[in-house]
Design an enzyme around this catalytic site. Structure first.
Site, PDB file in Angstrom:
ATOM      1  N   CYS A 171      52.733  70.719  22.645  1.00 17.13           N
ATOM      2  CA  CYS A 171      52.763  71.581  21.462  1.00 17.13           C
ATOM      3  C   CYS A 171      51.354  71.831  20.934  1.00 17.13           C
ATOM      4  O   CYS A 171      51.041  72.935  20.494  1.00 17.13           O
ATOM      5  CB  CYS A 171      53.643  70.961  20.387  1.00 17.13           C
ATOM      6  SG  CYS A 171      55.385  70.887  20.865  1.00 17.13           S
TER       7      CYS A 171
ATOM      8  N   HIS B  15      60.428  72.367  22.579  1.00 22.93           N
ATOM      9  CA  HIS B  15      60.091  71.596  21.381  1.00 22.93           C
ATOM     10  C   HIS B  15      60.080  72.539  20.182  1.00 22.93           C
ATOM     11  O   HIS B  15      59.913  73.754  20.327  1.00 22.93           O
ATOM     12  CB  HIS B  15      58.713  70.962  21.540  1.00 22.93           C
ATOM     13  CG  HIS B  15      58.684  69.836  22.526  1.00 22.93           C
ATOM     14  ND1 HIS B  15      57.700  68.872  22.517  1.00 22.93           N
ATOM     15  CD2 HIS B  15      59.503  69.515  23.558  1.00 22.93           C
ATOM     16  CE1 HIS B  15      57.911  68.012  23.489  1.00 22.93           C
ATOM     17  NE2 HIS B  15      59.008  68.378  24.145  1.00 22.93           N
TER      18      HIS B  15
ATOM     19  N   GLU C 140      57.914  73.189  17.811  1.00 21.13           N
ATOM     20  CA  GLU C 140      56.727  74.015  17.614  1.00 21.13           C
ATOM     21  C   GLU C 140      56.657  75.145  18.641  1.00 21.13           C
ATOM     22  O   GLU C 140      56.323  76.274  18.294  1.00 21.13           O
ATOM     23  CB  GLU C 140      55.453  73.155  17.714  1.00 21.13           C
ATOM     24  CG  GLU C 140      55.321  72.116  16.626  1.00 21.13           C
ATOM     25  CD  GLU C 140      55.960  70.774  16.972  1.00 21.13           C
ATOM     26  OE1 GLU C 140      55.638  69.792  16.296  1.00 21.13           O
ATOM     27  OE2 GLU C 140      56.792  70.716  17.917  1.00 21.13           O
TER      28      GLU C 140
END
Length: 158
Positions: A88, A55, A57
């Site tokens: 995240c 992801h 992040e």
């Protein structure tokens, strides 16, 4: 809101749009800033990397930690195009940035087909009621890793 928040958040959204237009991942972007300088930037690369943890992040945190040669992002700000998902969010808390600024609430991601609520709901359920089976299997030496850690003299706490 701080003076630069809008500027850096716009960059995170721009990174998310770039990611959405590529075949490598979803519409999410993140920028990490320390002392007014961009330390890392990333967009979602789950499909490109065949990695469900890729992801925006998480990738930005990995890059920022590598660049700063530390496992914590004290004094940093994370700018995210969307409210971070549970994974995240966990990575963010472990990284310990100063704060997080995001552009869209998780409901926008839900409307686009990303359902973080499933995970939020699953976390609070007993193991036996989760969609993926979880079972605690008691072992005699299950605490051995923690006992070894407790005896260690030169621990780096995190």
């Amino acid at each position: 809101m701080r003076k630069d928040d809008q500027y850096f958040l716009k960059l995170a959204v721009k990174k998310a749009v770039q990611g959405a237009c590529k075949k490598g991942g979803g519409p999410f972007g993140a920028i990490i800033v320390k002392d007014g300088e961009i330390i890392a930037r990333a967009h979602n690369e789950v499909i490109k990397l065949n990695d469900p943890s890729a992801h925006a992040e998480v990738l930005a945190i990995r890059r920022a930690c590598k660049k700063l040669a530390t496992f914590q992002l004290k004094g940093c700000v994370i700018y995210s195009s969307c409210e971070p998902c549970p994974m995240c969010l966990g990575a963010i808390y472990w990284a310990r940035p100063l704060r997080v600024v995001f552009a869209s609430p998780k409901e926008h991601a839900h409307l686009a087909g990303f359902d973080d609520d499933l995970i939020y709901c699953e976390i609070s359920k007993p193991h036996s009621e989760r969609k993926i089976g979880f079972k605690l299997l008691e072992l005699k030496n299950a605490k051995a890793p923690f006992e070894a850690w407790e005896k260690k003299d030169c621990k780096t706490k995190y």
